[in-house]
Design a protein around this motif. Structure first.
Motif, PDB file in Angstrom:
ATOM      1  N   GLY A  50      -1.205  15.056   5.978  1.00  0.00           N
ATOM      2  CA  GLY A  50       0.191  14.698   5.768  1.00  0.00           C
ATOM      3  C   GLY A  50       0.863  15.429   4.626  1.00  0.00           C
ATOM      4  N   VAL A  51       0.105  16.264   3.903  1.00  0.00           N
ATOM      5  CA  VAL A  51       0.691  17.004   2.783  1.00  0.00           C
ATOM      6  C   VAL A  51       1.831  17.879   3.293  1.00  0.00           C
ATOM      7  CG1 VAL A  51       0.273  18.832   1.103  1.00  0.00           C
ATOM      8  CG2 VAL A  51      -1.358  16.965   1.339  1.00  0.00           C
ATOM      9  N   GLY A  52       2.963  17.781   2.632  1.00  0.00           N
ATOM     10  CA  GLY A  52       4.145  18.525   3.065  1.00  0.00           C
ATOM     11  C   GLY A  52       5.197  17.634   3.683  1.00  0.00           C
ATOM     12  N   THR A  53       4.822  16.396   4.025  1.00  0.00           N
ATOM     13  CA  THR A  53       5.786  15.429   4.544  1.00  0.00           C
ATOM     14  C   THR A  53       6.128  14.435   3.435  1.00  0.00           C
ATOM     15  OG1 THR A  53       4.029  13.977   5.371  1.00  0.00           O
ATOM     16  CG2 THR A  53       4.896  15.637   6.891  1.00  0.00           C
ATOM     17  N   PRO A  54       7.251  13.727   3.549  1.00  0.00           N
ATOM     18  CA  PRO A  54       7.639  12.779   2.496  1.00  0.00           C
ATOM     19  C   PRO A  54       6.585  11.704   2.262  1.00  0.00           C
ATOM     20  CG  PRO A  54       9.500  13.246   3.926  1.00  0.00           C
ATOM     21  CD  PRO A  54       8.303  13.877   4.571  1.00  0.00           C
ATOM     22  N   LEU A  55       6.418  11.319   1.004  1.00  0.00           N
ATOM     23  CA  LEU A  55       5.429  10.318   0.633  1.00  0.00           C
ATOM     24  C   LEU A  55       5.664   8.998   1.363  1.00  0.00           C
ATOM     25  CD1 LEU A  55       3.042   9.506  -1.176  1.00  0.00           C
ATOM     26  CD2 LEU A  55       4.718   8.920  -2.956  1.00  0.00           C
ATOM     27  N   ARG A  56       6.911   8.621   1.531  1.00  0.00           N
ATOM     28  CA  ARG A  56       7.223   7.370   2.227  1.00  0.00           C
ATOM     29  C   ARG A  56       6.649   7.374   3.639  1.00  0.00           C
ATOM     30  NH1 ARG A  56      10.614   2.978   2.000  1.00  0.00           N
ATOM     31  NH2 ARG A  56      11.228   3.566  -0.106  1.00  0.00           N
ATOM     32  N   VAL A  57       6.714   8.513   4.299  1.00  0.00           N
ATOM     33  CA  VAL A  57       6.166   8.629   5.650  1.00  0.00           C
ATOM     34  C   VAL A  57       4.649   8.487   5.616  1.00  0.00           C
ATOM     35  CG1 VAL A  57       5.870  10.187   7.620  1.00  0.00           C
ATOM     36  CG2 VAL A  57       8.082  10.054   6.445  1.00  0.00           C
ATOM     37  N   GLN A  58       4.012   9.126   4.647  1.00  0.00           N
ATOM     38  CA  GLN A  58       2.555   9.087   4.561  1.00  0.00           C
ATOM     39  C   GLN A  58       2.031   7.679   4.280  1.00  0.00           C
ATOM     40  OE1 GLN A  58       2.855  12.649   1.773  1.00  0.00           O
ATOM     41  NE2 GLN A  58       0.799  12.902   2.567  1.00  0.00           N
ATOM     42  N   LEU A  59       2.692   6.970   3.372  1.00  0.00           N
ATOM     43  CA  LEU A  59       2.204   5.649   2.983  1.00  0.00           C
ATOM     44  C   LEU A  59       2.612   4.547   3.953  1.00  0.00           C
ATOM     45  CD1 LEU A  59       2.679   5.676  -0.903  1.00  0.00           C
ATOM     46  CD2 LEU A  59       0.535   5.797   0.382  1.00  0.00           C
ATOM     47  N   SER A  60       3.563   4.830   4.825  1.00  0.00           N
ATOM     48  CA  SER A  60       4.031   3.793   5.749  1.00  0.00           C
ATOM     49  C   SER A  60       2.920   3.314   6.674  1.00  0.00           C
ATOM     50  CB  SER A  60       5.210   4.317   6.577  1.00  0.00           C
ATOM     51  OG  SER A  60       4.814   5.411   7.388  1.00  0.00           O
ATOM     52  N   GLN A  61       1.909   4.155   6.905  1.00  0.00           N
ATOM     53  CA  GLN A  61       0.803   3.762   7.782  1.00  0.00           C
ATOM     54  C   GLN A  61      -0.056   2.660   7.169  1.00  0.00           C
ATOM     55  OE1 GLN A  61      -2.321   7.125   7.695  1.00  0.00           O
ATOM     56  NE2 GLN A  61      -0.478   8.058   6.846  1.00  0.00           N
ATOM     57  N   MET A  62       0.063   2.446   5.854  1.00  0.00           N
ATOM     58  CA  MET A  62      -0.694   1.381   5.195  1.00  0.00           C
ATOM     59  C   MET A  62       0.146   0.135   4.947  1.00  0.00           C
ATOM     60  SD  MET A  62      -3.322   3.039   2.422  1.00  0.00           S
ATOM     61  CE  MET A  62      -2.083   3.538   1.227  1.00  0.00           C
ATOM     62  N   ALA A  63       1.422   0.190   5.322  1.00  0.00           N
ATOM     63  CA  ALA A  63       2.338  -0.905   4.992  1.00  0.00           C
ATOM     64  C   ALA A  63       2.713  -1.711   6.224  1.00  0.00           C
ATOM     65  CB  ALA A  63       3.596  -0.349   4.335  1.00  0.00           C
ATOM     66  N   SER A  65       5.286  -3.958   5.942  1.00  0.00           N
ATOM     67  CA  SER A  65       6.689  -4.324   5.743  1.00  0.00           C
ATOM     68  C   SER A  65       7.306  -3.366   4.738  1.00  0.00           C
ATOM     69  CB  SER A  65       6.803  -5.757   5.223  1.00  0.00           C
ATOM     70  OG  SER A  65       6.241  -5.855   3.917  1.00  0.00           O
ATOM     71  N   ASP A  66       8.622  -3.416   4.624  1.00  0.00           N
ATOM     72  CA  ASP A  66       9.307  -2.577   3.644  1.00  0.00           C
ATOM     73  C   ASP A  66       8.895  -2.950   2.226  1.00  0.00           C
ATOM     74  OD1 ASP A  66      10.620  -1.219   5.644  1.00  0.00           O
ATOM     75  OD2 ASP A  66      12.485  -2.382   5.464  1.00  0.00           O
ATOM     76  N   GLU A  67       8.666  -4.239   1.996  1.00  0.00           N
ATOM     77  CA  GLU A  67       8.258  -4.685   0.661  1.00  0.00           C
ATOM     78  C   GLU A  67       6.885  -4.127   0.302  1.00  0.00           C
ATOM     79  OE1 GLU A  67       9.453  -6.631   3.041  1.00  0.00           O
ATOM     80  OE2 GLU A  67      11.430  -7.099   2.181  1.00  0.00           O
ATOM     81  N   GLU A  68       5.961  -4.154   1.257  1.00  0.00           N
ATOM     82  CA  GLU A  68       4.636  -3.592   1.010  1.00  0.00           C
ATOM     83  C   GLU A  68       4.724  -2.088   0.763  1.00  0.00           C
ATOM     84  OE1 GLU A  68       1.938  -4.542   4.134  1.00  0.00           O
ATOM     85  OE2 GLU A  68       1.906  -6.688   3.689  1.00  0.00           O
ATOM     86  N   LEU A  69       5.565  -1.415   1.516  1.00  0.00           N
ATOM     87  CA  LEU A  69       5.716   0.026   1.336  1.00  0.00           C
ATOM     88  C   LEU A  69       6.257   0.348  -0.051  1.00  0.00           C
ATOM     89  CD1 LEU A  69       5.637   2.914   2.337  1.00  0.00           C
ATOM     90  CD2 LEU A  69       7.834   2.523   3.491  1.00  0.00           C
ATOM     91  N   ASP A  70       7.229  -0.417  -0.508  1.00  0.00           N
ATOM     92  CA  ASP A  70       7.777  -0.195  -1.848  1.00  0.00           C
ATOM     93  C   ASP A  70       6.701  -0.383  -2.913  1.00  0.00           C
ATOM     94  OD1 ASP A  70      10.277   0.378  -0.864  1.00  0.00           O
ATOM     95  OD2 ASP A  70      11.065  -1.653  -1.158  1.00  0.00           O
ATOM     96  N   ALA A  71       5.838  -1.378  -2.724  1.00  0.00           N
ATOM     97  CA  ALA A  71       4.760  -1.620  -3.687  1.00  0.00           C
ATOM     98  C   ALA A  71       3.749  -0.475  -3.673  1.00  0.00           C
ATOM     99  CB  ALA A  71       4.067  -2.942  -3.373  1.00  0.00           C
ATOM    100  N   LEU A  72       3.425   0.029  -2.494  1.00  0.00           N
ATOM    101  CA  LEU A  72       2.507   1.162  -2.379  1.00  0.00           C
ATOM    102  C   LEU A  72       3.087   2.398  -3.064  1.00  0.00           C
ATOM    103  CD1 LEU A  72       1.514   0.703   1.367  1.00  0.00           C
ATOM    104  CD2 LEU A  72      -0.057   0.467  -0.561  1.00  0.00           C
ATOM    105  N   LEU A  73       4.356   2.640  -2.833  1.00  0.00           N
ATOM    106  CA  LEU A  73       5.018   3.792  -3.441  1.00  0.00           C
ATOM    107  C   LEU A  73       5.009   3.694  -4.962  1.00  0.00           C
ATOM    108  CD1 LEU A  73       8.040   4.067  -0.992  1.00  0.00           C
ATOM    109  CD2 LEU A  73       6.359   5.870  -1.386  1.00  0.00           C
TER     110      LEU A  73
END
Length: 216
Positions: A50-63, A65-73
């Motif tokens: 996933g290197v080269g794509t936005p971090l939000r896209v990469q971490l979304s696979q572990m989230a 909900s939006d709240e979980e994604l924000d915490a991961l970020l």
């Protein structure tokens, strides 16, 4: 006939894996984030893809909900910024090449999937802030690489034509974005990806050393 690199008037550069050797830092940031949030461990190869794509896209696979994604970020970015200057470093020869291009009047822009804060810190570490007044980061676009929007936005900011521009990167996402924007593309050999992994993206040329960007 393929144009010579030396004829190019505009050089667009990716950051991580192209200018800045930050791959170990990126991988450790992902693993740290997964551990902190109790997510299953994933391989380096998984995250590298996933290197080269936005971090939000990469971490979304572990989230879930939006709240979980924000915490991961937040966890990722805190770790990454804390260890950034100690772990990231320039690739040998690249700083001198970029400065030479700048002195020679070549138009330069940074096109990265990092947020502006992280990208600016990377350029400060490299000492290349002056050379890259134009920077297109993840928070500057609606659609990140491999969509062509970041490349097209950089060209617009430079008042440059795709016909005499080249995008230099280390991932297939860089190459795809450049091709879709109508510019020449160069895949560098010093990033984390083997040539075999990039061939399907179809770069215009392969760059084995930074000095080749000067037409040597």
């Amino acid at each position: 006939m393929r144009r010579s690199v030396i004829d190019m008037k505009t050089y667009l550069f990716d950051l991580d894996g192209t200018l800045l050797d930050s791959i170990e830092l990126i991988l450790k940031s992902f693993h740290h984030t997964a551990r902190v949030h109790g997510r299953p461990e994933r391989s380096d190869a998984h995250w590298l893809a996933g290197v080269g794509t936005p971090l939000r896209v990469q971490l979304s696979q572990m989230a879930g909900s939006d709240e979980e994604l924000d915490a991961l970020l937040e966890t990722y970015r805190e770790y990454n910024l804390e260890h950034h200057d100690a772990m990231a470093k320039p690739y040998p020869g690249i700083i001198e090449v970029v400065r030479t291009l700048h002195r020679n009047g070549v138009k330069l822009a940074l096109v990265t999937s990092k947020l502006s804060r992280g990208a600016n810190r990377g350029l400060r570490l490299l000492g290349l802030e002056e050379e890259f007044p134009v920077r297109v980061c993840a928070d500057d676009v609606v659609q990140g690489k491999p969509h062509p929007e970041p490349v097209l936005k950089a060209l617009s900011a430079l008042d440059a034509s795709p016909s005499d521009a080249i995008f230099i990167g280390d991932s297939d996402h860089d190459i795809q974005a450049g091709r879709r924007a109508g510019v020449e593309t160069a895949a560098v050999s010093w990033g984390p990806f083997a040539r075999e992994a990039l061939e399907a993206a179809g770069p215009s040329r392969w760059i084995e050393s930074p000095e080749e960007l000067l037409g040597l």
